[in-house]
Scaffold this motif. Structure first.
Motif, PDB file in Angstrom:
ATOM      1  N   ARG A   1       0.861  -1.186   0.000  1.00 43.89           N
ATOM      2  CA  ARG A   1       0.000   0.000   0.000  1.00 43.89           C
ATOM      3  C   ARG A   1       0.889   1.225   0.000  1.00 43.89           C
ATOM      4  N   TYR A   2       0.328   2.326  -0.453  1.00 43.73           N
ATOM      5  CA  TYR A   2       1.046   3.599  -0.493  1.00 43.73           C
ATOM      6  C   TYR A   2       2.339   3.487  -1.297  1.00 43.73           C
ATOM      7  N   VAL A   3       2.230   2.900  -2.480  1.00 42.81           N
ATOM      8  CA  VAL A   3       3.385   2.777  -3.372  1.00 42.81           C
ATOM      9  C   VAL A   3       3.662   4.152  -3.979  1.00 42.81           C
ATOM     10  N   PRO A   4       4.900   4.605  -3.977  1.00 39.16           N
ATOM     11  CA  PRO A   4       5.213   5.913  -4.557  1.00 39.16           C
ATOM     12  C   PRO A   4       4.837   5.966  -6.042  1.00 39.16           C
ATOM     13  N   ARG A   5       4.512   7.153  -6.499  1.00 39.37           N
ATOM     14  CA  ARG A   5       4.102   7.325  -7.904  1.00 39.37           C
ATOM     15  C   ARG A   5       5.168   6.829  -8.880  1.00 39.37           C
ATOM     16  N   ARG A  60       4.582   3.124  -9.650  1.00 35.84           N
ATOM     17  CA  ARG A  60       3.232   2.659  -9.976  1.00 35.84           C
ATOM     18  C   ARG A  60       3.118   2.162 -11.418  1.00 35.84           C
ATOM     19  N   PRO A  99      -6.694   3.959  -7.238  1.00 36.46           N
ATOM     20  CA  PRO A  99      -6.538   4.062  -5.782  1.00 36.46           C
ATOM     21  C   PRO A  99      -7.823   3.695  -5.054  1.00 36.46           C
ATOM     22  N   ALA A 158      -9.167   5.158  -2.711  1.00 37.83           N
ATOM     23  CA  ALA A 158      -9.965   6.334  -2.363  1.00 37.83           C
ATOM     24  C   ALA A 158     -11.144   6.514  -3.317  1.00 37.83           C
TER      25      ALA A 158
END
Length: 140
Positions: free
Chosen positions: A55-59, A62, A88, A90
């Motif tokens: 989770r929260y992989v840097p751009r 990606r 994402p 979200a």
């Protein structure tokens, strides 16, 4: 006559023993085969042992290619596949909220119609306030 009868019994017994031996030989072969299959299955570890969720992989990472390259550097030769989710998490928030709203409206309509139907059944008077299902769903 008695010796012929005895000879028939002996032949029938020998034929029965032969077919029994063949069946047991075939069953033993099948048992060996399935034991090899079972051992091969038991020796393979389930994929969830080696699965990792990031989770929260840097751009900058990606992309499946870049993420796979990073995982190969960290765990050489142990990466089977890399998969990214389409978007994402979200973005799912509003969809889940909309689903909850629709479910709440459907439940409300069903409850209202049920109450009116009970009154209609007990009084034998046609329900004026009941909504037909296609009109109930139009408010969604």
């Amino acid at each position: 006559v008695g010796s012929q009868y005895y000879l028939h019994e002996v032949i029938a017994t020998l034929v029965g023993l032969f077919f029994t031996a063949v069946q047991l030989w075939l069953l033993a072969g099948e048992a060996k085969h399935w034991m090899r299959v079972r051992l091969a299955y038991a020796e393979t570890a389930p994929p969830e042992i080696y699965s990792v969720m990031l989770r929260y992989v840097p751009r900058s990472l990606r992309s499946e290619v870049r993420l796979r390259r990073l995982c190969d550097e960290m765990y050489p030769g142990q990466v089977h596949s890399v998969t990214l989710t389409p978007g994402p998490a979200a973005q799912l928030g509003p969809l889940v909220q909309r689903l909850d709203d629709v479910e709440r409206k459907i439940t409300r309509e069903q409850t209202i119609n049920e109450a009116y139907r009970k009154v209609e059944e007990s009084t034998k008077v046609p329900c004026v306030h009941c909504r037909r299902p296609e009109k109930s769903m139009a408010i969604l």
